[in-house]
Design an enzyme around this catalytic site. Sequence first.
Site, short mmCIF file in Angstrom:
data_model
loop_
_atom_site.label_atom_id
_atom_site.label_comp_id
_atom_site.label_asym_id
_atom_site.label_seq_id
_atom_site.Cartn_x
_atom_site.Cartn_y
_atom_site.Cartn_z
N CYS A 34 0.85 -1.18 0.00
CA CYS A 34 0.00 0.00 0.00
C CYS A 34 0.89 1.24 0.00
O CYS A 34 1.93 1.27 0.64
CB CYS A 34 -0.95 0.08 1.18
N ARG A 60 3.99 -0.30 -4.89
CA ARG A 60 3.75 -0.83 -3.54
C ARG A 60 2.43 -1.59 -3.44
O ARG A 60 2.16 -2.24 -2.43
CB ARG A 60 3.74 0.32 -2.52
N TRP A 66 -2.78 -2.63 -1.64
CA TRP A 66 -2.50 -4.06 -1.79
C TRP A 66 -3.43 -4.73 -0.79
O TRP A 66 -3.23 -4.59 0.42
CB TRP A 66 -1.03 -4.35 -1.50
N ASN A 104 -1.97 1.90 5.87
CA ASN A 104 -1.09 0.81 5.45
C ASN A 104 -0.82 -0.02 6.70
O ASN A 104 -0.46 0.53 7.74
CB ASN A 104 0.21 1.43 4.90
N GLY A 105 -1.00 -1.33 6.63
CA GLY A 105 -0.78 -2.18 7.81
C GLY A 105 -2.00 -3.03 8.08
O GLY A 105 -2.87 -3.18 7.21
N GLU A 150 17.08 -18.24 -7.00
CA GLU A 150 16.74 -16.88 -7.41
C GLU A 150 16.20 -16.87 -8.85
O GLU A 150 15.24 -16.16 -9.15
CB GLU A 150 17.98 -15.98 -7.25
N LYS A 208 12.53 -15.53 -9.81
CA LYS A 208 12.33 -14.44 -10.78
C LYS A 208 11.31 -14.85 -11.83
O LYS A 208 10.42 -14.10 -12.17
CB LYS A 208 13.64 -14.14 -11.49
N GLU A 238 7.61 -15.26 -10.29
CA GLU A 238 6.89 -14.07 -9.81
C GLU A 238 6.45 -13.14 -10.93
O GLU A 238 5.45 -12.46 -10.80
CB GLU A 238 7.67 -13.32 -8.72
N HIS A 249 16.89 -37.05 -6.20
CA HIS A 249 16.12 -37.51 -5.03
C HIS A 249 14.63 -37.15 -5.16
O HIS A 249 13.93 -37.15 -4.17
CB HIS A 249 16.71 -36.91 -3.75
N LYS A 275 5.92 -4.35 -3.81
CA LYS A 275 7.36 -4.20 -3.68
C LYS A 275 7.84 -4.43 -2.25
O LYS A 275 8.77 -5.17 -2.02
CB LYS A 275 7.79 -2.82 -4.18
O1 M6R Z 1 12.77 -5.48 0.69
P1 M6R Z 1 13.21 -6.87 1.02
O2 M6R Z 1 14.52 -7.23 0.42
O3 M6R Z 1 13.18 -7.16 2.49
O4 M6R Z 1 12.12 -7.79 0.35
C1 M6R Z 1 12.12 -9.17 0.52
C2 M6R Z 1 11.20 -9.84 -0.46
O5 M6R Z 1 9.89 -9.43 -0.28
C3 M6R Z 1 11.62 -9.56 -1.92
O6 M6R Z 1 12.93 -9.92 -2.16
C4 M6R Z 1 10.69 -10.32 -2.88
O7 M6R Z 1 10.90 -11.69 -2.77
C5 M6R Z 1 10.92 -9.85 -4.32
N1 M6R Z 1 9.67 -9.73 -5.00
C6 M6R Z 1 11.78 -10.77 -5.10
O8 M6R Z 1 11.95 -10.36 -6.41
#
Ligand code: M6R
Length: 613
Positions: free
Chosen positions: A2, A27, A73, A99-100, A486, A490, A493, A509, A608
């Site tokens: 948010c 956000r 969000w 927000n929260g 990673e 990527k 997501e 395994h 984000k």
């Molecule tokens: O701001 P942060 O690094 O603490 O965020 C952690 C995760 O939310 C963040 O890395 C998330 O997994 C991303 N969308 C990955 O691309």
Amino acid sequence: MCGIVGYIGERNAPDVLIKGLKRLEYRGYDSAGIAIINGALVFKKGKGKVQNLHKMIKDSGLSGKIGIGHTRWATHGEPNDVNSHPHLSETGKIAVVHNGIIENYNTLKKQLIKRGRTFQSQTDTEVVAQLLEEILHASKGIDFEQAIQLTLKQIVGTYGLAIINADTPDCIYIARKGSPLLLGIGEGEMFIASDASPIVEYTNKVVYLDDGEMATIRQDSYSVKTIEDVSLTKEVHELAISLGEIEKAGYPHFMLKEIFEQPRSIADCMRGRISTQTHSIQLGGIEDVIDDLINARRVVIAACGTSWHSALLGEYLFEYLAKTPVEVEYASEFRYRDPLIGPGDVLLVISQSGETADTIAAMREAKKREALVLGICNVVGSTISRETDAGVFTHAGPEIGVASTKAFTAQVVVLIMMALATGKRKGVLSQQQMKGYIEELSKIPAKVEYILEHTDAAIRQMAGLFTYAPNFLYLGRSYNFPVALEGALKLKEISYIHAEGYPAAEMKHGPIALIDAMMPVVVIAATDHTNDKMISNIEEVKARKGRIISIMNDENSDVKALSEFHISIPATKDCFSPLLTVIPLQLLSYYIAVNRGCNVDQPRNLAKSVTVE
Ligand code: M6R
């Protein structure tokens, strides 16, 4: 998670708010809305992107000099028009954006309904507006600030709140517990926002609100106090980011811009910290605590998502370069399992945003138990950067794309520098070894540049062939196992393709059962000391007709011969290879997502910075 923005001044508030919401849209983008006071309190809100709201506002001709806005969000209540913020009190005089999460909203809502209040939405936030109004009307002789304080005392949970009241039309009220808020000080105008991006084009003077604090903001002044009514004098900080850094600069997406920024962001991260003359590393932020790190009984790294992948790499790096044993935890798990951490231990938290709720909770838990808490963080002024005992900034610049790219490589560079500095200080690395590492590290930006220049076109073409693959498997060994995780994250997501990352040897395994002629298997085969083993694993994939895409060193003819597609990258030291191998994986997921018509910068259901637990 948010975004909140607010404005009071001589400009047309809806214009400032819409522009701010567009900058904050990364956000959260389920819905958006604004409330303005212009005689009466008026609002516009609705499901979908800020662009929809913009159109609504243009059509309505809404104007005014004071207002608040929100991009959502969704947590409580589906993303629809009614659940969009702002939420209003029953009389329509008070508007709240939030927000929260208000954890006790259900109890409060039931009590308010019993006392005759009617609710419009399913959100937790509406409770704040309704309770505030009830308190204001019921308690004779209190002003609006006091009513906010009484309201907040009844609320359990987290909030960044911005409130306006038609009866005090020259003020914006904000309060913070667990969700970031800052105040921007302009010339005859004031701004509020959940991060600096909507403010940066107007002023670089900001005040960060801390947990338990609230502020009343007028056009020319502001006052900050605690919820308990103790007045505070807050430090005014200077923002270090520029407008250019938060714009796309001609790229179609922030993600692509950020991928291509990596030669610079990696160099920025090392600047002034590594010396190719003296072959030494200077990390000012942790200089005073490096001996505590060396002598720690236990070193734990906690993080979430991509930052957790860096953390995992940190374990390999600290063990190899500094001979320091390290454990890695998901921040969300660490906190809730009564962790064995205390005086003499170190918790290192890693976070791009510095606002991730789970990571903040882990940090606070460790602090409460008197461990030394260190941080690796990108956003200056963020909660983690302010609450850790010491730390190192990544200096990657603002990362706007929801998928983390340049923040990851910068985090890894910081971990490499920390591990090298620790190894040297401990005496496990000789000056000669330091020379070798530092000389190679200084070449990494140029090698990343080379990869971007020489592989982009091939990856884009290859992405076309795999656009509709339903699954992907990523395999790596040693330093490149976290890179496999990673790469898979990527892809899933931003393209919504199911992808799994595995240590290559672990494949046999279980995951090997998935491999058939339809299954793309990305192998990261750029680590010399596991090369032979990796080749065996690739053979196992090939024997089952998996489609092998390899990320490999220039001259690895064995891997090349086994691969349907190969992406060649320059050689480097094994422990630095993730800084290179991750680049083609970022590009691959980007181009696949674009081909699939996905919204790369704002993938569905994500935001984000994840500021709820
Ligand atoms: O701001 P942060 O690094 O603490 O965020 C952690 C995760 O939310 C963040 O890395 C998330 O997994 C991303 N969308 C990955 O691309």
